[in-house]
Design a protein around this motif. Structure first.
Motif, PDB file in Angstrom:
ATOM      1  N   ILE A   7       0.852  -1.191   0.000  1.00  0.00           N
ATOM      2  CA  ILE A   7       0.000   0.000   0.000  1.00  0.00           C
ATOM      3  C   ILE A   7       0.885   1.237   0.000  1.00  0.00           C
ATOM      4  N   SER A   8       0.731   2.069  -0.996  1.00  0.00           N
ATOM      5  CA  SER A   8       1.477   3.333  -1.040  1.00  0.00           C
ATOM      6  C   SER A   8       0.798   4.330  -0.111  1.00  0.00           C
ATOM      7  N   TRP A   9       1.552   4.827   0.858  1.00  0.00           N
ATOM      8  CA  TRP A   9       0.965   5.722   1.864  1.00  0.00           C
ATOM      9  C   TRP A   9       1.601   7.103   1.732  1.00  0.00           C
ATOM     10  N   PHE A 164       5.863   4.187   3.149  1.00  0.00           N
ATOM     11  CA  PHE A 164       5.669   5.538   3.680  1.00  0.00           C
ATOM     12  C   PHE A 164       6.465   6.528   2.826  1.00  0.00           C
ATOM     13  N   GLU A 165       5.830   6.963   1.753  1.00  0.00           N
ATOM     14  CA  GLU A 165       6.514   7.752   0.734  1.00  0.00           C
ATOM     15  C   GLU A 165       6.977   9.108   1.249  1.00  0.00           C
ATOM     16  N   THR A 170      11.008   3.362   0.137  1.00  0.00           N
ATOM     17  CA  THR A 170      10.747   2.767  -1.174  1.00  0.00           C
ATOM     18  C   THR A 170      10.333   1.305  -1.074  1.00  0.00           C
ATOM     19  N   GLU A 171      10.391   0.724   0.120  1.00  0.00           N
ATOM     20  CA  GLU A 171       9.969  -0.658   0.297  1.00  0.00           C
ATOM     21  C   GLU A 171       8.914  -0.741   1.391  1.00  0.00           C
ATOM     22  N   PRO A 172       8.024  -1.742   1.315  1.00  0.00           N
ATOM     23  CA  PRO A 172       6.929  -1.871   2.294  1.00  0.00           C
ATOM     24  C   PRO A 172       7.453  -2.096   3.711  1.00  0.00           C
ATOM     25  N   LYS A 173       6.771  -1.458   4.658  1.00  0.00           N
ATOM     26  CA  LYS A 173       7.104  -1.604   6.071  1.00  0.00           C
ATOM     27  C   LYS A 173       5.852  -2.036   6.848  1.00  0.00           C
ATOM     28  N   HIS A 174       6.073  -2.677   7.979  1.00  0.00           N
ATOM     29  CA  HIS A 174       4.956  -3.067   8.826  1.00  0.00           C
ATOM     30  C   HIS A 174       4.217  -1.814   9.328  1.00  0.00           C
ATOM     31  N   PRO A 175       2.902  -1.708   9.115  1.00  0.00           N
ATOM     32  CA  PRO A 175       2.136  -0.578   9.672  1.00  0.00           C
ATOM     33  C   PRO A 175       1.812  -0.853  11.139  1.00  0.00           C
TER      34      PRO A 175
END
Length: 299
Positions: A7-9, A164-165, A170-175
């Motif tokens: 998910i792009s945030w 978290f743009e 640039t890579e997915p992180k745990h929300p």
């Protein structure tokens, strides 16, 4: 990795701005949490017949304790080396830097003071109501952290990972904000059920004990996938296997277990109050006038 794998945030932390005045989602979450929490505790006070005037006093105690305690918690637990050299920066809460463990300690102190000077009742009576609202506020604050793109976790390949743009990720992180918020909302529901359906408030400190376990045990485990708040925690993890947040959570989990055991091994108690809410008094007066009028008509 496909675009569906994360998910792009890119959320704007500000809700709106009016000149130099800005309303942020985080501040709104704080405010909404306190408003809803106030009404929840008010309903419990009314349910038990406690004086209405106590609510405003309790709110003042809790708000001050939360802000001051959370700020000093961050100062002493995480960045004392910096703030000891720059004491003037301590009051700049608007620059960020709050620690929930510090806020918790301050609220505990505030509730004892409130009980000694205002209610003259055991502190458990206040704790077992207040913590229910705090569980809800905690969940809302974590959603505020999400809107600020802060306090998130390490890399993940799970489909709900957030990029978290705004932070240049640039890579997915745990929300992890969502993980914690979910745990707190579930805890809030459980505590409400305990109070309204199981009369758990008649066992002093039972609700409070479950609160401490339900807040800090999930926090302990989520910290394993959360990024550290300050760099020196990396050395702490390498040496001891846990970070500062986990270390600070352990005493509260143990305290929660102790309170639950104590509550379940002691008899139930029910507190009564000579004073009623103002609206309840008026309602009773109206009912009495109606009864008196009915009695006169029957004569």
């Amino acid at each position: 990795m496909s675009v569906l794998d994360f998910i792009s945030w890119n959320a704007d932390p500000s809700l709106f701005s009016w000149g130099s005045f800005t309303v942020r989602w985080y501040g709104l979450a704080f405010a909404v949490g306190f408003i809803i929490g106030y009404n929840i505790v008010a309903r419990m006070f009314k349910h038990e017949g406690a004086p209405e005037k106590w609510l405003g006093i309790l709110l003042a105690y809790v708000v001050i304790a939360t802000i001051v305690g959370a700020r000093l918690g961050h100062v002493f637990f995480y960045e004392w080396d910096y703030y000891s050299q720059h004491p003037g920066e301590i009051i700049k809460v608007w620059n960020g830097g709050l620690a929930s463990h510090g806020g918790t300690i301050a609220i505990i102190i505030a509730v004892f003071l409130f009980s000694w000077f205002v209610t003259k009742k055991p502190a458990s009576w206040t704790f077992d109501k207040l913590v229910i609202a705090i569980a809800l506020v905690g969940g809302l604050i974590r959603l505020g952290n999400l809107m600020n793109s802060e306090i998130y976790g390490g890399p993940t390949d799970l489909p709900w990972g957030f990029v978290f743009e705004k932070n240049g990720e640039t890579e997915p992180k745990h929300p992890t904000q969502i993980y914690e918020a979910t745990c707190y909302f579930i805890l809030f529901a459980v505590l409400m059920w305990m109070y309204w359906k199981r009369n758990a408030e008649e066992r002093p400190y039972l609700i409070t004990g479950v609160f401490f376990i339900g807040i800090f045990l999930p926090r302990f485990f989520i910290e394993y996938i959360k990024n550290v708040q300050v760099d020196w925690e990396n050395e702490m993890i390498a040496t001891y296997g846990i970070n500062q947040g986990q270390l600070l959570s352990i005493p509260f989990v143990l305290l929660g277990c102790g309170l639950v055991i104590w509550a379940l091994t002691h008899p139930r108690q029910k507190f009564s109050f000579p004073d009623k809410f103002a609206e309840e008094i008026e309602e009773e007066k109206r009912k009495q006038r109606f009864r008196d009028r009915e009695a006169r008509l029957k004569k």
